[in-house]
Every structure is written in C-alpha cells, then in structure tokens.
Design a protein around this motif. Sequence first.
Motif, mmCIF file in Angstrom:
data_model
loop_
_atom_site.group_PDB
_atom_site.id
_atom_site.type_symbol
_atom_site.label_atom_id
_atom_site.label_comp_id
_atom_site.label_asym_id
_atom_site.label_seq_id
_atom_site.Cartn_x
_atom_site.Cartn_y
_atom_site.Cartn_z
ATOM 1 N N GLU A 183 2.641 7.965 -8.901
ATOM 2 C CA GLU A 183 3.849 7.208 -9.255
ATOM 3 C C GLU A 183 4.895 7.288 -8.146
ATOM 4 O O GLU A 183 5.563 6.303 -7.837
ATOM 5 C CB GLU A 183 4.426 7.754 -10.567
ATOM 6 C CG GLU A 183 5.622 7.009 -11.086
ATOM 7 C CD GLU A 183 5.280 5.611 -11.587
ATOM 8 O OE1 GLU A 183 6.188 4.772 -11.588
ATOM 9 O OE2 GLU A 183 4.122 5.363 -11.959
ATOM 10 N N GLN A 217 3.920 4.968 -5.320
ATOM 11 C CA GLN A 217 4.154 3.586 -5.732
ATOM 12 C C GLN A 217 5.638 3.231 -5.658
ATOM 13 O O GLN A 217 6.004 2.153 -5.195
ATOM 14 C CB GLN A 217 3.624 3.343 -7.145
ATOM 15 C CG GLN A 217 2.124 3.276 -7.210
ATOM 16 C CD GLN A 217 1.618 2.961 -8.602
ATOM 17 O OE1 GLN A 217 2.393 2.782 -9.539
ATOM 18 N NE2 GLN A 217 0.303 2.889 -8.736
ATOM 19 N N ARG A 245 1.936 -2.400 -8.022
ATOM 20 C CA ARG A 245 1.325 -1.874 -9.252
ATOM 21 C C ARG A 245 0.047 -2.612 -9.657
ATOM 22 O O ARG A 245 -0.874 -1.997 -10.185
ATOM 23 C CB ARG A 245 2.330 -1.897 -10.386
ATOM 24 C CG ARG A 245 3.519 -0.989 -10.088
ATOM 25 C CD ARG A 245 4.306 -0.672 -11.316
ATOM 26 N NE ARG A 245 5.531 0.059 -11.006
ATOM 27 C CZ ARG A 245 5.596 1.372 -10.833
ATOM 28 N NH1 ARG A 245 4.501 2.098 -10.912
ATOM 29 N NH2 ARG A 245 6.744 1.964 -10.571
ATOM 30 N N ASN A 246 -0.021 -3.900 -9.395
ATOM 31 C CA ASN A 246 -1.200 -4.661 -9.831
ATOM 32 C C ASN A 246 -2.257 -4.827 -8.754
ATOM 33 O O ASN A 246 -3.440 -4.861 -9.058
ATOM 34 C CB ASN A 246 -0.787 -6.037 -10.351
ATOM 35 C CG ASN A 246 -0.031 -5.952 -11.652
ATOM 36 O OD1 ASN A 246 -0.249 -5.040 -12.436
ATOM 37 N ND2 ASN A 246 0.864 -6.881 -11.874
ATOM 38 N N VAL A 247 -1.858 -4.953 -7.530
ATOM 39 C CA VAL A 247 -2.822 -5.199 -6.461
ATOM 40 C C VAL A 247 -3.204 -3.893 -5.779
ATOM 41 O O VAL A 247 -4.354 -3.480 -5.788
ATOM 42 C CB VAL A 247 -2.268 -6.221 -5.438
ATOM 43 C CG1 VAL A 247 -3.238 -6.415 -4.297
ATOM 44 C CG2 VAL A 247 -1.965 -7.539 -6.125
ATOM 45 N N GLY A 304 -2.174 -0.704 -6.459
ATOM 46 C CA GLY A 304 -2.428 0.396 -7.394
ATOM 47 C C GLY A 304 -3.818 0.366 -7.982
ATOM 48 O O GLY A 304 -4.470 1.397 -8.133
ATOM 49 N N ARG A 305 -4.314 -0.809 -8.307
ATOM 50 C CA ARG A 305 -5.663 -0.930 -8.881
ATOM 51 C C ARG A 305 -6.736 -0.593 -7.867
ATOM 52 O O ARG A 305 -7.762 -0.010 -8.212
ATOM 53 C CB ARG A 305 -5.891 -2.332 -9.417
ATOM 54 C CG ARG A 305 -5.139 -2.590 -10.699
ATOM 55 C CD ARG A 305 -5.498 -3.919 -11.281
ATOM 56 N NE ARG A 305 -4.686 -4.130 -12.462
ATOM 57 C CZ ARG A 305 -4.549 -5.295 -13.054
ATOM 58 N NH1 ARG A 305 -5.166 -6.364 -12.575
ATOM 59 N NH2 ARG A 305 -3.813 -5.418 -14.127
ATOM 60 N N ARG A 306 -6.523 -0.957 -6.627
ATOM 61 C CA ARG A 306 -7.538 -0.649 -5.597
ATOM 62 C C ARG A 306 -7.667 0.843 -5.372
ATOM 63 O O ARG A 306 -8.741 1.348 -5.137
ATOM 64 C CB ARG A 306 -7.189 -1.340 -4.296
ATOM 65 C CG ARG A 306 -7.414 -2.823 -4.340
ATOM 66 C CD ARG A 306 -7.205 -3.450 -3.022
ATOM 67 N NE ARG A 306 -7.419 -4.893 -3.141
ATOM 68 C CZ ARG A 306 -7.144 -5.762 -2.216
ATOM 69 N NH1 ARG A 306 -6.622 -5.373 -1.081
ATOM 70 N NH2 ARG A 306 -7.372 -7.030 -2.413
ATOM 71 N N TRP A 307 -6.550 1.566 -5.423
ATOM 72 C CA TRP A 307 -6.569 3.000 -5.161
ATOM 73 C C TRP A 307 -7.071 3.785 -6.371
ATOM 74 O O TRP A 307 -7.605 4.874 -6.220
ATOM 75 C CB TRP A 307 -5.187 3.497 -4.774
ATOM 76 C CG TRP A 307 -4.832 3.100 -3.374
ATOM 77 C CD1 TRP A 307 -4.094 2.027 -3.003
ATOM 78 C CD2 TRP A 307 -5.217 3.746 -2.170
ATOM 79 N NE1 TRP A 307 -3.993 1.966 -1.636
ATOM 80 C CE2 TRP A 307 -4.674 3.011 -1.101
ATOM 81 C CE3 TRP A 307 -5.988 4.874 -1.891
ATOM 82 C CZ2 TRP A 307 -4.866 3.377 0.227
ATOM 83 C CZ3 TRP A 307 -6.164 5.236 -0.570
ATOM 84 C CH2 TRP A 307 -5.608 4.495 0.472
ATOM 85 N N SER A 308 -6.902 3.247 -7.566
ATOM 86 C CA SER A 308 -7.320 3.993 -8.755
ATOM 87 C C SER A 308 -8.797 3.787 -9.078
ATOM 88 O O SER A 308 -9.367 4.522 -9.848
ATOM 89 C CB SER A 308 -6.467 3.590 -9.960
ATOM 90 O OG SER A 308 -6.654 2.234 -10.278
ATOM 91 N N SER A 309 -9.412 2.762 -8.504
ATOM 92 C CA SER A 309 -10.832 2.487 -8.793
ATOM 93 C C SER A 309 -11.747 3.393 -8.015
ATOM 94 O O SER A 309 -11.509 3.906 -7.013
ATOM 95 C CB SER A 309 -11.166 1.042 -8.449
ATOM 96 O OG SER A 309 -10.435 0.181 -9.280
#
Length: 73
Positions: free
Chosen positions: A3, A6, A64-66, A68-73
């Motif tokens: 967080e 981000q 948060r959408n672009v 953040g999703r790449r790093w959390s996958s």
Amino acid sequence: MSEEVQKRLITILSSALSSIMASRLSERLIDLPEERGVKDDVKEALLRAGFTVTATIAASVIVRNVVGRRWSS
C-alpha cells in the motif's frame, strides 16, 4: 505491491500528470490579459485544482488497477 508503494506511485504520477495538463492546457483555456487581477488568479487556481483532482484519480486508477494487478499476480 504494498500500500505504501502504491501511495508513492500515485503521488508521483499525479504530480507529473497535473503538471503536464496544467502547462499545456491552461494557456489555451484562459485568456491572459496584459494586467492580471484577482479574478484571473482565481480562475487559474481553480483550473489547476481541477487538473490536480483529475490527475490524482487517473493515477490511482492506473496504479491500483493496472500496475497493482501485475505485481500481485
């Protein structure tokens, strides 16, 4: 992505976007008289505030959408 990271990315990206939008569009949207008054300063301040809000929302969506999703996958 944490967080804190981000939030930092949102701050950096929103500052850059706001600066770019304000510098390129404010001159086109505001007719600058030879002698500026308080009314002209208020217009410019409101325009810059609008750019800041818009840029912060755009940066938040991007991070948060672009990103953040790449790093959390």
